[in-house]
Design a protein around this motif. Structure first.
Motif, PDB file in Angstrom:
ATOM      1  N   SER A   2      42.089-101.444 -21.007  1.00 21.19           N
ATOM      2  CA  SER A   2      42.785-100.643 -20.002  1.00 21.19           C
ATOM      3  C   SER A   2      44.292-100.907 -20.028  1.00 21.19           C
ATOM      4  O   SER A   2      45.098 -99.970 -20.009  1.00 21.19           O
ATOM      5  N   VAL A   3      44.668-102.170 -20.081  1.00 25.21           N
ATOM      6  CA  VAL A   3      46.089-102.533 -20.112  1.00 25.21           C
ATOM      7  C   VAL A   3      46.753-102.006 -21.385  1.00 25.21           C
ATOM      8  O   VAL A   3      47.862-101.446 -21.354  1.00 25.21           O
ATOM      9  N   ILE A   4      46.078-102.187 -22.525  1.00 21.21           N
ATOM     10  CA  ILE A   4      46.626-101.711 -23.799  1.00 21.21           C
ATOM     11  C   ILE A   4      46.824-100.195 -23.763  1.00 21.21           C
ATOM     12  O   ILE A   4      47.873 -99.659 -24.182  1.00 21.21           O
ATOM     13  N   THR A   5      45.817 -99.465 -23.240  1.00 19.93           N
ATOM     14  CA  THR A   5      45.893 -98.005 -23.176  1.00 19.93           C
ATOM     15  C   THR A   5      47.023 -97.551 -22.249  1.00 19.93           C
ATOM     16  O   THR A   5      47.771 -96.614 -22.569  1.00 19.93           O
ATOM     17  N   TRP A   6      47.146 -98.205 -21.112  1.00 21.72           N
ATOM     18  CA  TRP A   6      48.186 -97.840 -20.144  1.00 21.72           C
ATOM     19  C   TRP A   6      49.579 -98.072 -20.735  1.00 21.72           C
ATOM     20  O   TRP A   6      50.467 -97.209 -20.627  1.00 21.72           O
ATOM     21  N   LEU A   7      49.768 -99.224 -21.371  1.00 20.75           N
ATOM     22  CA  LEU A   7      51.073 -99.516 -21.973  1.00 20.75           C
ATOM     23  C   LEU A   7      51.361 -98.574 -23.142  1.00 20.75           C
ATOM     24  O   LEU A   7      52.521 -98.207 -23.393  1.00 20.75           O
ATOM     25  N   TRP A   8      50.318 -98.181 -23.846  1.00 21.27           N
ATOM     26  CA  TRP A   8      50.489 -97.338 -25.035  1.00 21.27           C
ATOM     27  C   TRP A   8      50.808 -95.888 -24.642  1.00 21.27           C
ATOM     28  O   TRP A   8      51.748 -95.283 -25.149  1.00 21.27           O
ATOM     29  N   ARG A   9      49.983 -95.340 -23.715  1.00 21.89           N
ATOM     30  CA  ARG A   9      50.108 -93.919 -23.371  1.00 21.89           C
ATOM     31  C   ARG A   9      50.773 -93.660 -22.021  1.00 21.89           C
ATOM     32  O   ARG A   9      51.123 -92.527 -21.711  1.00 21.89           O
ATOM     33  N   GLY A  10      50.902 -94.707 -21.210  1.00 16.97           N
ATOM     34  CA  GLY A  10      51.547 -94.542 -19.915  1.00 16.97           C
ATOM     35  C   GLY A  10      50.723 -93.756 -18.912  1.00 16.97           C
ATOM     36  O   GLY A  10      51.274 -93.190 -17.958  1.00 16.97           O
ATOM     37  N   ASN A  11      49.394 -93.688 -19.106  1.00 20.76           N
ATOM     38  CA  ASN A  11      48.524 -92.933 -18.204  1.00 20.76           C
ATOM     39  C   ASN A  11      47.477 -93.886 -17.647  1.00 20.76           C
ATOM     40  O   ASN A  11      46.571 -94.332 -18.355  1.00 20.76           O
ATOM     41  N   ILE A  12      47.595 -94.193 -16.355  1.00 23.25           N
ATOM     42  CA  ILE A  12      46.700 -95.162 -15.735  1.00 23.25           C
ATOM     43  C   ILE A  12      45.262 -94.659 -15.684  1.00 23.25           C
ATOM     44  O   ILE A  12      44.301 -95.424 -15.797  1.00 23.25           O
TER      45      ILE A  12
END
Length: 435
Positions: free
Chosen positions: A358-368
């Protein structure tokens, strides 16, 4: 088999296992020629050391007389293994060429299933009547050939009908008063196995009690053989090897790393072709959500991670369950305990892995929202994977299938489908938040 002096001189100091390793790497025609060049006694020992499939392929190229010559040099249990791989007609021909007493002993051992106590036992053991004195017993033992005495740990005491009564160690036989009878000093509470006992059960007994040998009896209690510790070690290695290969999709037993290419293809290809069908079932989950993937292409990046992590968790749970069953640590009545433990492991691991993704995805795409979807899908799929990975080996065993062979593809298909449906299903529900 030949008996050339130059061949005997060249090979006499070599261990049969080393020669077997060399033959294992050769094409069948070359291996047969090499075996034929060895002295018959050495050739028989080399044949015993070969993988069963390779040994069967070699004997298939030998004449019945050549096989008979080799079999005559072998212990009866090894001879039975070799002859059992021949066609029925050649079995009859080889057995008819043996001396009648030897033929009868080999034939008797061939009647037992190969994975039973009867199938793995040897008929080379000491059995003496309970009424003998120790002095009389020692006189009888001294008449036996040195080769038969080598490595013997026990004398088995039987009644007039050959039924097992007890055991005596060789040491006690030598150092006790010679006037006493075997019945006086034997240990009557002797553990044994019946001829139809599964070899895995025999291996578990050796592993738990650390026996040197275990007597094998017929259903009426008659002693017919013993299983030796060194043979059980080989069985445990074979069982472990088979489980590893079957988990890797090689269903038909051992395969030598340097073996024949065609033989390896023949073993591996059918199961891999079957796996294509399983994979097609799994990707149905992707096809259903084709529009969602087209709208948010990044879903295709995360989707394999969710399914792959589920597969990894399931493989770990499967390996632990299969190993536990193989060693006798768990059985069907332990399913609930195993499931509870693996579900708790899946719950904790899934939470940690889901948070990480979840953290990696949020930092990567900026979509929580995308991060939350990935976290929940991975978390739930991890728990499902832990459940099916630990449950299916027990279920397959219960239904009479090989747990190592059948569980892998079924569990992988389930975890892939679950991962795809969870991740893409939640993404479809929240699609407006992801675009």
């Amino acid at each position: 088999m030949t008996d050339h002096p130059e061949t005997r001189d060249a090979e006499s100091n070599r261990h049969p296992a080393d020669l077997a390793d060399e033959l294992q790497q050769l094409a069948i025609e070359e291996a047969v020629a090499r075996l034929r060049a060895l002295p018959s006694e050495l050739a028989s020992e080399v044949l015993i050391e070969l993988d069963p499939d390779k040994a069967a392929a070699i004997t298939d190229q030998l004449s019945s007389q050549e096989i008979t010559t080799l079999v005559e040099e072998m212990p009866h249990d090894d001879a039975a293994d070799i002859v059992a791989e021949l066609t029925p007609d050649r079995q009859v021909e080889v057995l008819s060429r043996l001396d009648p007493p030897e033929s009868a002993k080999v034939s008797q051992l061939m009647h037992y299933p190969e994975d039973s106590a009867g199938g793995i036992m040897t008929d080379a053991y000491f059995a003496l009547p309970a009424s003998l004195t120790l002095e009389e017993a020692l006189v009888r033992l001294r008449r036996i050939d040195d080769d038969e005495v080598e490595g013997a740990a026990y004398v088995y005491v039987v009644d007039d009908h050959g039924k097992l009564l007890g055991t005596i160690s060789i040491r006690d036989l030598v150092f006790r008063r010679p006037s006493r009878t075997l019945h006086d000093i034997m240990i009557p509470d002797v553990r044994f196995v019946r001829v139809d006992a599964d070899q895995e059960e025999v291996a578990r007994l050796f592993s738990h009690y650390h026996y040197k040998a275990l007597p094998v009896v017929e259903m009426d209690g008659r002693l017919v053989g013993i299983v030796e510790a060194d043979h059980v070690v080989e069985i445990m290695q074979e069982e472990a090897t088979e489980d590893i290969l079957r988990l890797g999709g090689i269903p038909s037993g051992e395969e030598h790393p340097l073996g024949d290419v065609r033989y390896s293809v023949k073993k591996r290809l059918p199961w891999m072709m079957a796996n294509i069908v399983f994979n097609l079932v799994a990707v149905i989950g992707v096809a259903v959500f084709e529009e969602s993937i087209a709208a948010v292409a990044f879903l295709a990046v995360l989707m394999p991670i969710v399914s792959d992590m589920g597969g990894n968790v399931a493989s770990q749970a499967m390996a632990v369950a299969i190993r536990g069953m193989a060693t006798g640590q768990v059985a069907w009545n332990h399913v609930a305990l195993v499931l509870r433990k693996e579900l708790r492991v899946g719950l904790l691991n899934g939470a940690a892995l889901g948070l990480q993704l979840s953290v990696i995805t949020w930092l990567w795409r900026g979509n929580i929202y995308l991060g939350v979807i990935a976290m929940l899908a991975l978390w739930i799929n991890t728990m499902v994977a832990a459940f099916v990975g630990s449950f299916f080996p027990f279920l397959m065993k219960r239904l009479g299938f090989d747990p190592a062979m059948m569980s892998g593809s079924i569990v992988t298909t389930i975890t892939d489908l679950t991962g795809f449906f969870l991740f893409l299903g939640m993404a479809t529900l929240w699609l407006d938040k992801l675009i």
